[in-house]
Design a protein around this motif. Structure first.
Motif, PDB file in Angstrom:
ATOM      1  N   ARG A  71       0.826  -1.215   0.000  1.00 61.55           N
ATOM      2  CA  ARG A  71       0.000   0.000   0.000  1.00 61.55           C
ATOM      3  C   ARG A  71       0.854   1.257   0.000  1.00 61.55           C
ATOM      4  N   GLU A  72       1.936   1.219   0.732  1.00 65.15           N
ATOM      5  CA  GLU A  72       2.854   2.363   0.761  1.00 65.15           C
ATOM      6  C   GLU A  72       3.416   2.626  -0.629  1.00 65.15           C
ATOM      7  N   PHE A  73       3.880   1.572  -1.304  1.00 67.54           N
ATOM      8  CA  PHE A  73       4.430   1.723  -2.648  1.00 67.54           C
ATOM      9  C   PHE A  73       3.365   2.215  -3.620  1.00 67.54           C
ATOM     10  N   HIS A  74       2.176   1.642  -3.539  1.00 66.63           N
ATOM     11  CA  HIS A  74       1.096   2.023  -4.452  1.00 66.63           C
ATOM     12  C   HIS A  74       0.740   3.494  -4.289  1.00 66.63           C
ATOM     13  N   ALA A  75       0.666   3.940  -3.040  1.00 65.31           N
ATOM     14  CA  ALA A  75       0.351   5.346  -2.802  1.00 65.31           C
ATOM     15  C   ALA A  75       1.451   6.256  -3.362  1.00 65.31           C
ATOM     16  N   ARG A  76       2.702   5.889  -3.119  1.00 66.54           N
ATOM     17  CA  ARG A  76       3.823   6.700  -3.601  1.00 66.54           C
ATOM     18  C   ARG A  76       3.820   6.785  -5.115  1.00 66.54           C
ATOM     19  N   MET A  77       3.583   5.673  -5.791  1.00 64.94           N
ATOM     20  CA  MET A  77       3.562   5.660  -7.247  1.00 64.94           C
ATOM     21  C   MET A  77       2.308   6.311  -7.826  1.00 64.94           C
ATOM     22  N   SER A  78       1.304   6.495  -6.987  1.00 64.82           N
ATOM     23  CA  SER A  78       0.065   7.129  -7.433  1.00 64.82           C
ATOM     24  C   SER A  78      -0.002   8.598  -7.050  1.00 64.82           C
ATOM     25  N   GLY A  79       1.070   9.108  -6.456  1.00 67.63           N
ATOM     26  CA  GLY A  79       1.124  10.517  -6.094  1.00 67.63           C
ATOM     27  C   GLY A  79       0.316  10.887  -4.880  1.00 67.63           C
ATOM     28  N   ARG A  80       0.031   9.905  -4.036  1.00 66.03           N
ATOM     29  CA  ARG A  80      -0.772  10.168  -2.839  1.00 66.03           C
ATOM     30  C   ARG A  80       0.091  10.034  -1.591  1.00 66.03           C
ATOM     31  N   PRO A  81      -0.135  10.876  -0.598  1.00 66.22           N
ATOM     32  CA  PRO A  81       0.586  10.695   0.671  1.00 66.22           C
ATOM     33  C   PRO A  81       0.114   9.430   1.366  1.00 66.22           C
ATOM     34  N   TYR A  82       1.025   8.830   2.113  1.00 57.56           N
ATOM     35  CA  TYR A  82       0.685   7.595   2.828  1.00 57.56           C
ATOM     36  C   TYR A  82       1.402   7.628   4.166  1.00 57.56           C
ATOM     37  N   GLU A  83       0.662   7.611   5.237  1.00 59.76           N
ATOM     38  CA  GLU A  83       1.236   7.673   6.579  1.00 59.76           C
ATOM     39  C   GLU A  83       0.945   6.364   7.297  1.00 59.76           C
ATOM     40  N   ALA A  84       1.864   5.413   7.200  1.00 55.64           N
ATOM     41  CA  ALA A  84       1.648   4.120   7.866  1.00 55.64           C
ATOM     42  C   ALA A  84       2.898   3.621   8.566  1.00 55.64           C
ATOM     43  N   GLY A  85       3.866   4.502   8.783  1.00 58.52           N
ATOM     44  CA  GLY A  85       4.990   4.116   9.616  1.00 58.52           C
ATOM     45  C   GLY A  85       6.279   3.765   8.911  1.00 58.52           C
ATOM     46  N   GLY A  86       6.267   3.513   7.593  1.00 57.89           N
ATOM     47  CA  GLY A  86       7.497   3.202   6.886  1.00 57.89           C
ATOM     48  C   GLY A  86       8.229   2.019   7.507  1.00 57.89           C
ATOM     49  N   ILE A  87       9.503   2.218   7.842  1.00 55.82           N
ATOM     50  CA  ILE A  87      10.307   1.152   8.434  1.00 55.82           C
ATOM     51  C   ILE A  87       9.641   0.609   9.692  1.00 55.82           C
ATOM     52  N   ARG A  88       8.986   1.488  10.445  1.00 59.26           N
ATOM     53  CA  ARG A  88       8.359   1.038  11.693  1.00 59.26           C
ATOM     54  C   ARG A  88       7.268  -0.006  11.436  1.00 59.26           C
ATOM     55  N   THR A  89       6.624   0.066  10.281  1.00 57.12           N
ATOM     56  CA  THR A  89       5.631  -0.953   9.920  1.00 57.12           C
ATOM     57  C   THR A  89       6.292  -2.323   9.814  1.00 57.12           C
TER      58      THR A  89
END
Length: 388
Positions: free
Chosen positions: A80-98
């Motif tokens: 989901r993080e990758f999909h949001a980034r490639m779709s130009g949308r912000p994504y706040e789900a923790g990154g490495i912490r996830t």
């Protein structure tokens, strides 16, 4: 031990300058494997006898890839993080912490199965030497178990307790540095060869990184550094000062950084999968090479910013977007990776080297960049045995 003559090689990359140029390219070549080692290379017309023969059928043969930077002990998925980034949308789900949360919750069996799956995936694509790091546990027990699992499957294991500050220490990073350089290091050092730190704004500053690397070195671990990925910073200079084997990422470099790398034994390891997966600025390999720095290419395989185990893909990116020639990219993905791991027994096909080699469904190594995305690796030999 049985010796094998590989004959019918259209072109052979040895990475032996004795055969001319950095690649030591031999046309219409042959190679003798004796046990787990290369015994002889040269023109087919001069090939010595061997116990058995293996016809390469006109294929190119190159050394096995040496992937000197990866993060393979993890659990979970960040699609989901990758999909949001490639779709130009912000994504706040923790990154490495996830990934840290998922890894902590995973069983040893699940972590090991995932590690083996990615090692097998890389091997199919020609990676015969693989480094991997910890860094998704960030507790004493979770970092130690990650490294113990990694050490079962590869001898290139890196302690990266200093990936980020553990979430529970967010308000007291100094206490986390004390943990990383104390009890965590004590538990992890027996399983690792290397110590690494993410020296970057938002992770560890220069003083913290120095403390972590010097503590690791005092326990017999050789430094390597995540350096200058996101912005200009002290990582490269610190790596050179401390005699690190490699400074990895090297995306944002000052003239002084380039000069320091060129004048040192520290390898600049470039990780194009990360730039591809984050749409970030590409490292300038041409600038480093023209200055005389030693460059390696690696996958940075990890679930967040570079989820690829494909060295051929990274090689093609380096040629297309980082200013490397096909010859330079192949050397950096083989001999360059070996330099970054301070290995002399892999990354080349010279007498005495470990017999790690790839037979390609192509007449030349140039096809890695010429035909990107095509599965060109027809056979993988590791330590003298065909494994794929």
């Amino acid at each position: 031990m049985t010796s094998t003559l590989l004959t019918g090689i259209g072109s052979l990359v040895t990475n032996d300058p004795a055969h001319g140029g950095p690649l030591g390219l031999i046309e219409d070549a042959a190679l003798v494997v004796d046990g787990d080692r290369v015994a002889w290379t040269g023109p087919a017309s001069a090939a010595p006898a061997a116990d058995t023969r293996h016809d390469a059928g006109g294929r190119a043969v190159v050394p096995g890839f040496v992937d000197s930077h990866a993060h393979l002990v993890f659990a979970g998925d960040r699609t989901r993080e990758f999909h949001a980034r490639m779709s130009g949308r912000p994504y706040e789900a923790g990154g490495i912490r996830t990934t840290v949360a998922a890894t902590r919750a995973a069983s040893d069996a699940d972590l090991e199965a995932n590690l083996v799956r990615h090692l097998t995936e890389g091997l199919r694509q020609g990676t015969t030497t693989q480094e991997t790091k910890s860094g998704y546990g960030l507790t004493v027990d979770d970092e130690a178990r990650a490294l113990a699992l990694a050490a079962r499957h590869t001898d290139e294991v890196t302690y990266l307790g200093a990936h980020i500050v553990a979430p529970e220490y967010a308000d007291d990073p100094a206490a986390y540095v004390s943990l990383v350089t104390g009890p965590m290091l004590d538990a992890c050092a027996p399983h690792a060869r290397w110590v690494d730190v993410f020296c970057e704004k938002g992770a560890f500053d220069g003083d913290q990184a120095r403390a972590i690397l010097t503590a690791g070195a005092a326990r017999g671990l050789t430094p390597r550094v995540h350096a200058n990925q996101l912005t200009y910073g002290p990582g490269v200079q610190l790596a050179v000062e401390l005699g690190a084997a490699s400074a990895d990422h090297c995306t944002h470099l000052s003239d002084e950084d380039v000069a320091a790398l060129a004048a040192s034994d520290t390898v600049a390891t470039l990780l194009p999968g990360a730039e591809f997966s984050t749409r970030a600025e590409w490292p300038d390999a041409r600038r480093l090479l023209d200055a005389g720095a030693t460059v390696a290419l690696s996958t940075d395989c990890n679930p967040g910013s570079s989820y690829t185990s494909s060295m051929p893909f990274c090689l093609a990116l380096a040629v297309r977007d980082m200013g490397m020639t096909p010859d330079e990219a192949l050397w950096s993905a083989t001999a360059g990776g070996a330099r970054a791991l301070r290995r002399t027994d892999v990354g080349t096909l010279t007498p005495g080297a470990r017999a790690d080699l790839l037979l390609l469904d192509a007449p030349s190594h140039v096809h890695f960049a010429y035909r990107p995305g095509v599965p060109l690796v027809a056979e993988v030999w590791r330590a003298g045995k065909r494994v794929g």
